[in-house]
Scaffold this motif. Sequence first.
Motif, PDB file in Angstrom:
ATOM      1  N   PRO A   1      -9.166   9.742  -5.384  1.00  0.00           N
ATOM      2  CA  PRO A   1      -8.659   8.449  -4.902  1.00  0.00           C
ATOM      3  C   PRO A   1      -9.792   7.475  -4.647  1.00  0.00           C
ATOM      4  O   PRO A   1     -10.918   7.857  -4.347  1.00  0.00           O
ATOM      5  CB  PRO A   1      -7.946   8.836  -3.594  1.00  0.00           C
TER       6      PRO A   1
ATOM      7  N   HIS B   1      -0.780   3.544  -5.183  1.00  0.00           N
ATOM      8  CA  HIS B   1      -1.791   4.558  -4.929  1.00  0.00           C
ATOM      9  C   HIS B   1      -2.810   4.493  -6.067  1.00  0.00           C
ATOM     10  O   HIS B   1      -2.553   4.955  -7.173  1.00  0.00           O
ATOM     11  CB  HIS B   1      -1.147   5.947  -4.859  1.00  0.00           C
TER      12      HIS B   1
ATOM     13  N   ARG C   1       0.825  -1.213   0.000  1.00  0.00           N
ATOM     14  CA  ARG C   1       0.000   0.000   0.000  1.00  0.00           C
ATOM     15  C   ARG C   1       0.860   1.264   0.000  1.00  0.00           C
ATOM     16  O   ARG C   1       0.391   2.345  -0.391  1.00  0.00           O
ATOM     17  CB  ARG C   1      -0.915   0.017   1.222  1.00  0.00           C
ATOM     18  N   GLU C   2       2.101   1.156   0.475  1.00  0.00           N
ATOM     19  CA  GLU C   2       2.977   2.329   0.491  1.00  0.00           C
ATOM     20  C   GLU C   2       3.336   2.767  -0.933  1.00  0.00           C
ATOM     21  O   GLU C   2       3.706   3.919  -1.145  1.00  0.00           O
ATOM     22  CB  GLU C   2       4.253   2.022   1.273  1.00  0.00           C
TER      23      GLU C   2
ATOM     24  N   ASP D   1     -10.174   3.427   0.862  1.00  0.00           N
ATOM     25  CA  ASP D   1      -9.009   2.759   1.450  1.00  0.00           C
ATOM     26  C   ASP D   1      -9.007   1.263   1.214  1.00  0.00           C
ATOM     27  O   ASP D   1      -7.954   0.622   1.161  1.00  0.00           O
ATOM     28  CB  ASP D   1      -8.962   3.033   2.956  1.00  0.00           C
TER      29      ASP D   1
END
Length: 595
Positions: A78, A68, A64-65, A81
Amino acid sequence: MPDHNISATQRKKYQEKDFHAIFNSITDGAFIYDELGHIIFMNTAAVRILGLATDTDYLGHLYREYMHLVKDDSGQVPLSDNADDILLHALHCQESVSAKPHHVFIQQPQGKVVCVDLYCAPAFNSPHQLRRGICLMHLEQKQHKNEKRTQQIIQVLFALMGLFPIGEVEDSDVHLAAELIASPDMKAITQSIVDLLRSHLACDYTWLLTFDMAQDQVRFVAMSGFTREQEAVRYQVAATCPLSEFISTAHLARLLTNEILVVQRDELPIHHDLRINMGPQTMLCIPLFVFDQILGCLVLAKNGRYVRYPSADIELVRAMALLISLILRQFHLQTQLSRTQAREQVLSETNQRINEFLDLASHELFTPLTILMGNLQLAQRRFQREPMPESVEQWHLYQANMMQVLDNILQGARIQERMIYDMLDDSRIQTQTLTLQLRPCNLQELVSTTVAEQQAASPERTFHLHLDVADQPPIIMAEPSRIKRVVNTFLRQADAYSPLDRPVSIRLCARDAVARVEVQDQGWGIPYEEQHLIWQRFYRSTGLSVQHELDLSLGLGLYLCRAFIELHHGSTGLESHPGQGATFWFTIPVIQAQE
């Protein structure tokens, strides 16, 4: 023979080395992750797709880092999550099978957005070990771009206003317009428009509805994004429920003042049957006016609360509403005309001409617009990201790069300008409002200047100009810009449809008070069956291919050439034999020899 003296540790190292080599040879991006989302291994292609530095220490970090995910290629919206939990979900599959690809957008750390097809599946090992998954990323070569077409649509509108003669509308009743918009021909056009808006503006739903304030009802005209069952429910509710079940009095009052609304779905008194299986939405409502009276509303909806609609998108939807209004007006006029002519034939021809024009204009204007947008975005990125030059050499290189971008932008603008001028001149010809500003002109000078300009624009082509005139060049009574456009069209036609290694010959002669200009190429010629058709409006040859430039034509070039020359009391013609090239010519009266 295998070396039995190699230890188990060394053999494991060799196996790992072979695995890394094979994994890095995969052209698609790939990485392995554990059930907590930590990266175990990632190949070079994945590092490139995610936009990571080659020396990034990503092992052991959460994927996830680096991944995106965004909703579209703008990079501004975006996903939630949990949107990329498809990778973790793959670990719970019972079988290791190829998964259905997920079409996603990934935003790199530098801001660039790439479109990939994402595949993920579990990689089974010992049942006592942690589960692992593998993710494959296939980078699409052609990005699905959400181009801003506002300027294109508005330009088409201006040209379309003059496409047919516009007269006074009798009995301009909004109720008649409501009947026309529900006709099969008009429904087909509006359905195409709502489908286009939903596709290119990345909306979840679009629809067009009309208001009948006298009957206190609404009518759905076209919908996009709904299932057949959802559409059926909306038609049924609209037939039995009052207007107040769809829109509040306050919002309706704002639409009546031609105000554009951006509202949340839960702010509207929507009928409960229409709320089933529908979550929060942000809706854009554009009022539709015909004959200065509100007819209905064009609505776009995106899932989510307080979703932003860019101003350019709003202007595009407004332009589409104007387009629907204009087409309705033309249908109204054709309805009046049908009182004295065969109604079905007229309406069919009108619908065909509108669809042909919309198809041509939308496709052909899009290409130069893409040139403009692409180079403007390139220039913007360079201004934002590239450091200012520190030396003279760097400055010269920077200046040369920017000049190339500006030249490309200018080329796209000129192509688009030429096409818009063609459409506007055509509309003036159809409405008999085209007037010429005639004055004495040196024809030899006009032809020579136009040939020189075309030579500069096509330096790889050889243009030969032959003058067969008396001692004094011929003088004509003309509007110089129109004559130059005719010569330029003939030159571009010859340049586009003949090999680059063959010259184009231009001849100017004057005899008996008549000047004649010929442009001859050495291409493949024009088939006999097409020679009488190429001067027709909107006609484009299907048997020839452009050799070395963009095929951007609305089928108006030669039609306008003939119209311009006839307005100058001249004539045009073509001489061509297949395989032996073509000669386009025009004649024009000479008023005197220059003194």
